[in-house]
Scaffold this active site. Structure first.
Site, PDB file in Angstrom:
ATOM      1  N   SER A 109      -9.273  -0.895   7.678  1.00  0.00           N
ATOM      2  CA  SER A 109      -8.867  -0.770   6.272  1.00  0.00           C
ATOM      3  C   SER A 109      -8.226  -2.001   5.650  1.00  0.00           C
ATOM      4  O   SER A 109      -7.975  -2.014   4.443  1.00  0.00           O
ATOM      5  CB  SER A 109      -7.923   0.412   6.104  1.00  0.00           C
ATOM      6  OG  SER A 109      -8.666   1.593   6.114  1.00  0.00           O
TER       7      SER A 109
ATOM      8  N   SER B  37      -9.577   1.480   3.447  1.00  0.00           N
ATOM      9  CA  SER B  37      -8.825   2.295   2.536  1.00  0.00           C
ATOM     10  C   SER B  37      -7.799   1.525   1.707  1.00  0.00           C
ATOM     11  O   SER B  37      -7.324   2.041   0.705  1.00  0.00           O
ATOM     12  CB  SER B  37      -8.093   3.390   3.330  1.00  0.00           C
ATOM     13  OG  SER B  37      -7.146   2.823   4.200  1.00  0.00           O
TER      14      SER B  37
ATOM     15  N   LYS C 129       0.849  -1.201   0.000  1.00  0.00           N
ATOM     16  CA  LYS C 129       0.000   0.000   0.000  1.00  0.00           C
ATOM     17  C   LYS C 129       0.883   1.248   0.000  1.00  0.00           C
ATOM     18  O   LYS C 129       1.933   1.264   0.668  1.00  0.00           O
ATOM     19  CB  LYS C 129      -0.881  -0.047   1.257  1.00  0.00           C
ATOM     20  CG  LYS C 129      -1.882   1.077   1.398  1.00  0.00           C
ATOM     21  CD  LYS C 129      -2.724   0.874   2.664  1.00  0.00           C
ATOM     22  CE  LYS C 129      -3.765   1.948   2.875  1.00  0.00           C
ATOM     23  NZ  LYS C 129      -4.573   1.723   4.092  1.00  0.00           N
TER      24      LYS C 129
END
Ligand code: GLN
Length: 481
Positions: A176, A152, A77
């Site tokens: 997330s 997210s 990420k």
């Protein structure tokens, strides 16, 4: 044609000469290209991946020992630092920024010869639940591109879901990792606070943030955890407790009978999709039939979870994000000479609307006159959550609750009603408020054809029993729902 089912199976294919690392890298690069419309990746490190793969192939040919993650294709990420690679948190404010060092988790993956294939799209600074607050645009769910993958860490989830990487690292401040795992039909593990170093993880809300793992099997998650967990001189919040040999322990067959709590307030919550609630109740019945002890536990704090989380995380975020002022990081508008205007114009141009909303909310709850009413109060409630969960874990091994109240929503709704988006974090934020480990397991398919998960929470630093139980659940009940 290469098929990935687990790291172990991939390694035996390599060992038996049925594929090479380079062929596998080419396979993944091709898949990433074919699925570019999903928008899961921000940057793909194609040449580096090929180079590393060729080196590993040579080493294998010469019988040189390679690491435990030799040739394993991993995406990360865009909030996790990788030296000399772009790091932007999907924010315009960090446009053009390259990290000067690698996160401890990344260094540990590389030390075991993993191949980092690229950085994945996410909500800006990890703030969001649909991956629609990214400067790079939304990520799409591979199973239905009209729907969000969750957020997210949406890009990380989709990269595993769509076979664009074998595993992925995300971050989980309030769900997330678990929430997008739920929406994408894969495993999402948030280890407990203090299990994995956050050195090199861009801070959103420091007393909540944790690096998490997306995978298709429990064993893969266990292996990655084993490698990246444990003490780190650069992060004093990491527990000094020994990291168990998760993968060895998982190899032992496990038929343990556990004490399992469920929370009626969670299963009968008005926001919960009836079918999701019924499926989890059904699972509890199965577990009871299989001689686990299953009991209801009263949990009247549930409706305070989201407000407490949003007061505390926005407060921490407003402080953490004050460093982005255009002087040391990212975009900088030199037209204004007056210092306050300089900050204002950089921050106004650099942050997206959701991040701004949260900075303002966080600044408000920390301001004189409101501090006690909001911030102090929320901290007190956080303590109540800890106390209540400690009581539950005195008597039980696990708590079973849904991961998310609904299956993946249609794209384009994140900005319409932020409050209802926040409220959907009800089941995931509990683990972050209390620092315990939690996992979402892809056990179910809804009649609307979308997948959804079940969430298992365990006591602090009890990742090992959590993984063992998760393995049992997936093996035993996967076919039943
Ligand atoms: N939906 C939560 C939020 O927007 C989750 C964030 C996270 O875990 N990074 O705060």
């Amino acid at each position: 044609m290469f098929e990935f089912s687990s790291i172990e199976q991939y390694h035996s294919q390599l060992q038996e000469g049925r594929c090479t690392c380079l062929q596998v890298v080419e396979h993944y690069l091709q898949k990433i290209k074919e699925n570019a419309h999903l928008n899961a990746f921000i940057k793909v490190y194609a040449d580096e991946a090929r180079e590393k793969a060729s080196l590993l192939d040579k080493q294998r040919d010469s019988n040189i020992k390679t690491g435990k993650l030799a040739g394993v294709i991993i995406s990360i990420k865009d909030v996790i630092a990788y030296k000399d690679h772009p790091l932007t948190s999907s924010s315009k404010i960090l446009e053009g920024f390259e990290s000067l060092y690698s996160a401890t988790a990344v260094d540990r993956l590389l030390a075991e010869d993993a191949i980092l294939i690229g950085s994945t799209n996410c909500d800006e600074f990890g703030m969001g639940s649909a991956n629609e607050h990214s400067v790079y645009g939304p990520v799409k769910n591979y199973l239905d591109i009209t729907r969000t993958p969750g957020g997210s860490s949406g890009g990380s989830a989709v990269s595993v879901q769509a076979g664009l990487s074998m595993v992925s690292l995300g971050s989980d401040t309030g769900g997330s990792v678990r929430q997008p795992a739920d929406h994408c039909g894969i495993i999402g593990l948030k280890p407990g606070y203090g299990r994995i170093s956050r050195y090199g993880l861009i801070a959103y809300a420091s007393s909540f943030d944790q690096i998490g793992i997306f995978s298709k099997t429990i064993k893969d998650a266990a292996l990655i955890l084993e490698i990246i967990a444990g003490p780190d001189d650069y992060d004093s919040t990491v527990s000094t407790q020994q990291v168990p040999a998760y993968t060895n322990e998982l190899n032992r067959t496990s038929n343990e009978k556990y004490k399992i709590a469920y929370l009626p307030q969670a299963l009968d919550h008005p926001s919960l999709d009836i079918e999701i609630g019924n499926s989890i109740k059904d699972l509890l019945l199965h577990l009871e039939k299989d001689n686990h002890q299953v009991k209801a536990v009263n949990f009247d704090l549930l409706d305070f979870a989201v407000p407490t989380y949003y007061v505390l995380t926005t407060a921490e975020a407003s402080s953490n994000l004050s460093r982005y002022d255009g002087i040391k990081y990212g975009i900088s508008n030199h037209e204004n000479v007056e210092l306050t205007d300089f900050y204002k114009s950089n921050r106004s141009a650099g942050f997206g609307s959701e991040v701004k909303r949260r900075i303002m909310l966080g600044t408000f709850v920390l301001s004189t006159g409101y501090y006690d009413a909001y911030f102090t109060k929320a901290q007190q409630i956080r303590n109540l959550f800890r106390d209540q969960l400690n009581l539950v874990f005195n008597d039980f091994d696990f708590i079973i609750i849904p991961t998310v109240p609904k299956t993946a929503s249609l794209s384009g709704n994140s900005n319409l009603d932020p409050i209802s988006v926040y409220l959907a974090d009800i089941y995931t934020v509990i683990a972050n408020l209390t620092g315990i480990p939690a996992i979402s397991l892809p056990l179910f398919t809804h009649t609307n054809t979308l997948p959804f998960g079940v969430q298992i929470m365990a006591n602090r630093l009890n990742e090992l029993p959590l993984l063992r139980f998760s393995n049992q659940l997936l093996i035993k009940y996967n076919a039943d729902f």
